[in-house]
Every structure is written in C-alpha cells, then in structure tokens.
Design a protein around this motif. Structure first.
Motif, PDB file in Angstrom:
ATOM      1  N   ARG A  27     -28.285  25.871  36.314  1.00 32.66           N
ATOM      2  CA  ARG A  27     -28.084  24.443  36.040  1.00 32.66           C
ATOM      3  C   ARG A  27     -26.821  23.905  36.699  1.00 32.66           C
ATOM      4  N   SER A  28     -25.698  24.631  36.557  1.00 30.68           N
ATOM      5  CA  SER A  28     -24.443  24.143  37.130  1.00 30.68           C
ATOM      6  C   SER A  28     -24.518  24.062  38.650  1.00 30.68           C
ATOM      7  N   ALA A  29     -25.193  25.031  39.287  1.00 27.68           N
ATOM      8  CA  ALA A  29     -25.315  25.012  40.748  1.00 27.68           C
ATOM      9  C   ALA A  29     -26.200  23.868  41.215  1.00 27.68           C
ATOM     10  N   VAL A  30     -27.317  23.663  40.532  1.00 32.37           N
ATOM     11  CA  VAL A  30     -28.240  22.591  40.925  1.00 32.37           C
ATOM     12  C   VAL A  30     -27.608  21.222  40.699  1.00 32.37           C
ATOM     13  N   GLU A  31     -26.834  21.082  39.632  1.00 36.43           N
ATOM     14  CA  GLU A  31     -26.152  19.805  39.369  1.00 36.43           C
ATOM     15  C   GLU A  31     -25.203  19.449  40.504  1.00 36.43           C
ATOM     16  N   LYS A  32     -24.475  20.417  41.014  1.00 35.51           N
ATOM     17  CA  LYS A  32     -23.521  20.174  42.093  1.00 35.51           C
ATOM     18  C   LYS A  32     -24.225  19.897  43.422  1.00 35.51           C
ATOM     19  N   MET A  33     -25.342  20.576  43.667  1.00 37.50           N
ATOM     20  CA  MET A  33     -25.974  20.536  44.979  1.00 37.50           C
ATOM     21  C   MET A  33     -27.118  19.538  45.072  1.00 37.50           C
ATOM     22  N   GLY A  34     -27.938  19.486  44.028  1.00 42.03           N
ATOM     23  CA  GLY A  34     -29.098  18.599  44.062  1.00 42.03           C
ATOM     24  C   GLY A  34     -30.222  19.090  44.943  1.00 42.03           C
ATOM     25  N   THR A  35     -30.152  20.369  45.360  1.00 43.13           N
ATOM     26  CA  THR A  35     -31.189  20.950  46.220  1.00 43.13           C
ATOM     27  C   THR A  35     -31.589  22.319  45.658  1.00 43.13           C
ATOM     28  N   PRO A  36     -32.723  22.869  46.085  1.00 46.72           N
ATOM     29  CA  PRO A  36     -33.135  24.197  45.600  1.00 46.72           C
ATOM     30  C   PRO A  36     -32.434  25.354  46.301  1.00 46.72           C
ATOM     31  N   ASP A  37     -31.390  25.071  47.065  1.00 44.54           N
ATOM     32  CA  ASP A  37     -30.697  26.117  47.826  1.00 44.54           C
ATOM     33  C   ASP A  37     -29.562  26.765  47.045  1.00 44.54           C
ATOM     34  N   ALA A  38     -29.597  26.641  45.721  1.00 43.64           N
ATOM     35  CA  ALA A  38     -28.514  27.197  44.907  1.00 43.64           C
ATOM     36  C   ALA A  38     -28.352  28.693  45.123  1.00 43.64           C
ATOM     37  N   TRP A  39     -29.456  29.393  45.407  1.00 43.36           N
ATOM     38  CA  TRP A  39     -29.376  30.845  45.605  1.00 43.36           C
ATOM     39  C   TRP A  39     -28.524  31.200  46.824  1.00 43.36           C
ATOM     40  N   ILE A  40     -28.484  30.316  47.809  1.00 41.02           N
ATOM     41  CA  ILE A  40     -27.633  30.567  48.979  1.00 41.02           C
ATOM     42  C   ILE A  40     -26.166  30.446  48.588  1.00 41.02           C
ATOM     43  N   ALA A  41     -25.850  29.440  47.758  1.00 40.52           N
ATOM     44  CA  ALA A  41     -24.476  29.284  47.273  1.00 40.52           C
ATOM     45  C   ALA A  41     -24.050  30.498  46.451  1.00 40.52           C
ATOM     46  N   VAL A  42     -24.981  31.068  45.691  1.00 40.12           N
ATOM     47  CA  VAL A  42     -24.692  32.260  44.895  1.00 40.12           C
ATOM     48  C   VAL A  42     -24.322  33.432  45.811  1.00 40.12           C
ATOM     49  N   ILE A  43     -25.053  33.584  46.913  1.00 35.93           N
ATOM     50  CA  ILE A  43     -24.765  34.663  47.862  1.00 35.93           C
ATOM     51  C   ILE A  43     -23.394  34.457  48.507  1.00 35.93           C
ATOM     52  N   LEU A  44     -23.126  33.241  48.952  1.00 37.54           N
ATOM     53  CA  LEU A  44     -21.841  32.971  49.594  1.00 37.54           C
ATOM     54  C   LEU A  44     -20.689  33.155  48.612  1.00 37.54           C
ATOM     55  N   GLY A  45     -20.888  32.710  47.363  1.00 41.81           N
ATOM     56  CA  GLY A  45     -19.863  32.915  46.343  1.00 41.81           C
ATOM     57  C   GLY A  45     -19.614  34.393  46.103  1.00 41.81           C
ATOM     58  N   GLY A 175     -32.879  21.949  53.433  1.00 44.80           N
ATOM     59  CA  GLY A 175     -33.474  20.666  53.801  1.00 44.80           C
ATOM     60  C   GLY A 175     -32.442  19.584  54.058  1.00 44.80           C
ATOM     61  N   LEU A 176     -31.298  19.651  53.358  1.00 44.96           N
ATOM     62  CA  LEU A 176     -30.227  18.674  53.544  1.00 44.96           C
ATOM     63  C   LEU A 176     -29.037  19.275  54.288  1.00 44.96           C
ATOM     64  N   GLY A 177     -29.261  20.416  54.934  1.00 42.42           N
ATOM     65  CA  GLY A 177     -28.191  21.040  55.701  1.00 42.42           C
ATOM     66  C   GLY A 177     -27.351  21.984  54.866  1.00 42.42           C
ATOM     67  N   ILE A 178     -26.256  22.445  55.458  1.00 41.73           N
ATOM     68  CA  ILE A 178     -25.403  23.449  54.839  1.00 41.73           C
ATOM     69  C   ILE A 178     -24.350  22.845  53.921  1.00 41.73           C
ATOM     70  N   LEU A 179     -24.038  21.550  54.065  1.00 45.05           N
ATOM     71  CA  LEU A 179     -22.963  20.938  53.281  1.00 45.05           C
ATOM     72  C   LEU A 179     -23.206  21.000  51.773  1.00 45.05           C
ATOM     73  N   PRO A 180     -24.427  20.695  51.287  1.00 43.85           N
ATOM     74  CA  PRO A 180     -24.647  20.841  49.833  1.00 43.85           C
ATOM     75  C   PRO A 180     -24.422  22.264  49.344  1.00 43.85           C
ATOM     76  N   VAL A 181     -24.738  23.253  50.172  1.00 46.00           N
ATOM     77  CA  VAL A 181     -24.539  24.646  49.787  1.00 46.00           C
ATOM     78  C   VAL A 181     -23.049  24.935  49.643  1.00 46.00           C
ATOM     79  N   ILE A 182     -22.258  24.486  50.616  1.00 46.92           N
ATOM     80  CA  ILE A 182     -20.805  24.681  50.552  1.00 46.92           C
ATOM     81  C   ILE A 182     -20.234  23.977  49.322  1.00 46.92           C
ATOM     82  N   LYS A 183     -20.753  22.799  49.046  1.00 50.02           N
ATOM     83  CA  LYS A 183     -20.313  22.050  47.870  1.00 50.02           C
ATOM     84  C   LYS A 183     -20.652  22.792  46.582  1.00 50.02           C
TER      85      LYS A 183
END
Length: 363
Positions: A27-45, A175-183
C-alpha cells in the motif's frame, strides 16, 4: 560475551526485516508511485540496503568485538559518541514501541476483537522481558526456530494466491517511466528497517569475517519475500484497490474464501506466524536498547531492561490513531537510513582519514 553463528546472524537480520513492512509495504509503495511497478522499487531499495550493509560491516570489522556504543567513542570522542549512542537507543525504543502498537492493532482487528489493546501490548512486553534478560543467544535461537515456520506458511499462501492473481494488474511495466519507481524507493525504507542494527549485533558473531555474507544473504532473502508479497498483492487486488486498504496483504489472502477452499479465514495462519515475527523484531529492538544503556552507563542488562519497560509502553500508546502510527512508521524508515546509511559512511571516512587499524581487519 555471547556469540552467534553465521546462520543465526542471517536469520536475525531477515526476521528483523520482515515484520511490519510485509503488511503495509504494497500500500505505501503504490500510494507513492501510483503504478504497478512497486516491485521494482522494492528491488532497488533492497540493493541500496545491501550496499549500506556492506559499508556497516566494513566499519564494524575495524573494531572487532565492539558494538557501536563502544567504538563510536573511539571515532568521534566520548561526548559526541555518547550523544550518537543515546540517539540510537532512543530510535530503538521508538522502533520497539511501533512494532508493539502495530501488532496490537492487527491482533485486535483480525483476531481478538473487543480485547483492549493495552492488554495485548502488555502481554507481549512481559514475554519480551523474559526473552531479553538472558542475552542475545535466546533471541537468536527463537529466530532460528520461528523463521522456517514462517517461511513455509508464507510460501504455501503465496502459491495459493496464484488463483486470485491477475497479470493484467501488473501491467504495463514502467508505463510511466523510471521516475515513479525512483520516487517509490523511500516507501520501502520502513520495510527494510532493521539492517542498521548490524552496527551492534555484528560484534557478537563467531566469525566476524563473514559479516558481509550474513548481511547480503539476510537482505537478499528479505528482498525476495517482499517482491513476492508486492506482486501477489497488486496482482490480486489491483493498484486502485491496494491504495484503499489498510492491510492489503491480509485482505488479498481473504480472497481465498471466494475460491471454495476447505479452510475459512485462511489469513489467520499468516497472521499467527507474522505476529511472532513482529514480536521477534520488538524483542531485538528491546534487547539492543537495553544493551546500549547497559554499556553507556555500565549498568546490568536486567536493570536497564526493566527501566525501559514503562517507557516503551508509553511511547507505544502515544499515537492517537492509525494515521499517527503510520506517520511514525515513515519517520522510523527515514531514521533507519540515517543510522544505517549516512552515519556509517561518515564514521568510516573519519576512521580511514585517521588511518586507524584494529586487529587483523583489512581496510
């Protein structure tokens, strides 16, 4: 001094990481990103945490057999070292209280409806005292016993989740690029909180030269479990639905009832083991805070443990509602990366500049 093996070190790190974060990370990842790419942010984190963990191990091996509370004085002096140590103790107290409050909220909501949250928290605290007063070895043994049980039940539930997972909910990728993932990377900080505790417990390892291996393996296991959880939750609920739910990981498991399974309220199995994992995180925080006071003021560990008991309870009961609790969690996540990221880099740089060498450790 108590000693822990490589396996115990890996399990302690993993057990500390996979507490509260697994319930709220999607939930916290999706709220920040607004995209289904939260799993990528988890890997980078997770990769950032592995890097930070290696820096911590590099710092610790220059001071073999010493905890942060001890070697910080040698690096920055007695007064500043004491201030940093007290700050870490305060952080550990808040972290322990946060874990208690969350486990109280979840237990009351899903398992013990109508039971006063104060009673749930106090019960956990007294069990924690019993576990902490004998040192780190009982903690390590409890983690080694509970983690395989948690892992088996978790993997079983995730396998069942395939029935409710829809791949379309995970598309499009980037779909919205890498910026939402970094965010979204900072939203993973709370979930990985606990790696910074290596500043203290690496001093107890039987084979300190393998500390880097323990840090990498522990974080990698946590990262894999978090990626699976995030994919399952978003794939089973969709991005919009995940945003709306307070505990999306639990809610997606409740979808199994719609599939005609033999067991009803299957989420109870996960909650039972996850409550134990959150309890171990609380116990580890409680022990490390008590150890910090004991080493700073040269008191007995038992005395410090009982001294901290009412303080942790007051902090746990301070947030008035769930929003305040979640804000406290965000604060803990950012503080974790100060103690686990920025501070070790600064201390390591100071150590290198002063050309200090301890034992047989290499720079």
């Amino acid at each position: 001094m108590d000693r822990i093996s490589l396996l115990q070190a890996v399990v302690i790190l993993t057990s500390t990481n996979i507490g509260v974060g697994s319930l709220i990370l999607p939930r916290s990842a999706v709220e920040k990103m607004g995209t289904p790419d939260a799993w990528i942010a988890v890997i980078l984190g997770g990769l950032l945490v592995i890097l930070a963990s290696l820096i911590i191990t590099n710092l610790n091996r220059r001071f073999p057999g010493q905890t942060f509370y001890q070697y910080s004085h040698e690096i920055v002096g007695k007064w500043l070292g004491s201030l940093l140590s007290l700050s870490l103790v305060t952080y550990l107290i808040v972290f322990a209280a946060f874990e208690l409050r969350i486990v109280g909220q979840v237990t009351q909501f899903y398992l013990l409806d109508g039971t006063p949250i104060e009673f749930i928290i106090m019960t956990m605290m007294w069990v924690g005292v019993y576990l902490v007063i004998d040192g780190i070895n009982p903690l390590a043994r409890v983690c080694v016993i509970l983690f395989p049980i948690t892992l088996v039940i978790f993997l079983l539930i995730m396998c069942l989740s395939i029935k409710v997972l829809e791949v379309d909910h995970l598309r499009p990728v980037l779909g919205l690029g890498i910026l939402p993932v970094i965010k979204g990377i900072p939203s993973t900080f709370l979930s990985y909180s606990g790696f910074e505790f290596m500043l203290i417990w690496l001093a107890f390892m039987k084979q300190p030269q393998k500390a880097g291996k323990a840090a990498s393996l522990g974080t990698l296991i946590s990262m894999i479990l978090y990626v699976i959880t995030t994919v399952v939750v978003i794939g089973g609920l969709s991005v919009n639905e995940t945003k709306k739910l307070l505990w999306p990981t639990v809610e997606v498991i409740r979808q199994y009832e719609l599939m005609g399974l033999v067991f009803e309220r299957f989420e109870t199995f996960l909650l039972a083991v996850w409550i134990m994992q959150i309890f171990t995180t609380f116990a580890i925080c409680y022990y490390l805070a008590s150890l910090g006071l004991a080493q700073l003021f040269r008191k007995k560990l038992n005395s410090c443990s009982f001294f901290l008991l009412p303080i942790i309870y007051i902090v746990a009961m301070y947030p008035e509602n769930i929003n305040d609790i979640l804000k406290l969690g965000d604060m803990i996540g950012y503080t974790a990366f100060f103690f686990g990221g920025a501070l070790p880099i600064i201390l390591l740089c100071i150590t290198l500049l002063r050309r200090k060498r301890y034992g047989n450790a290499s720079p």
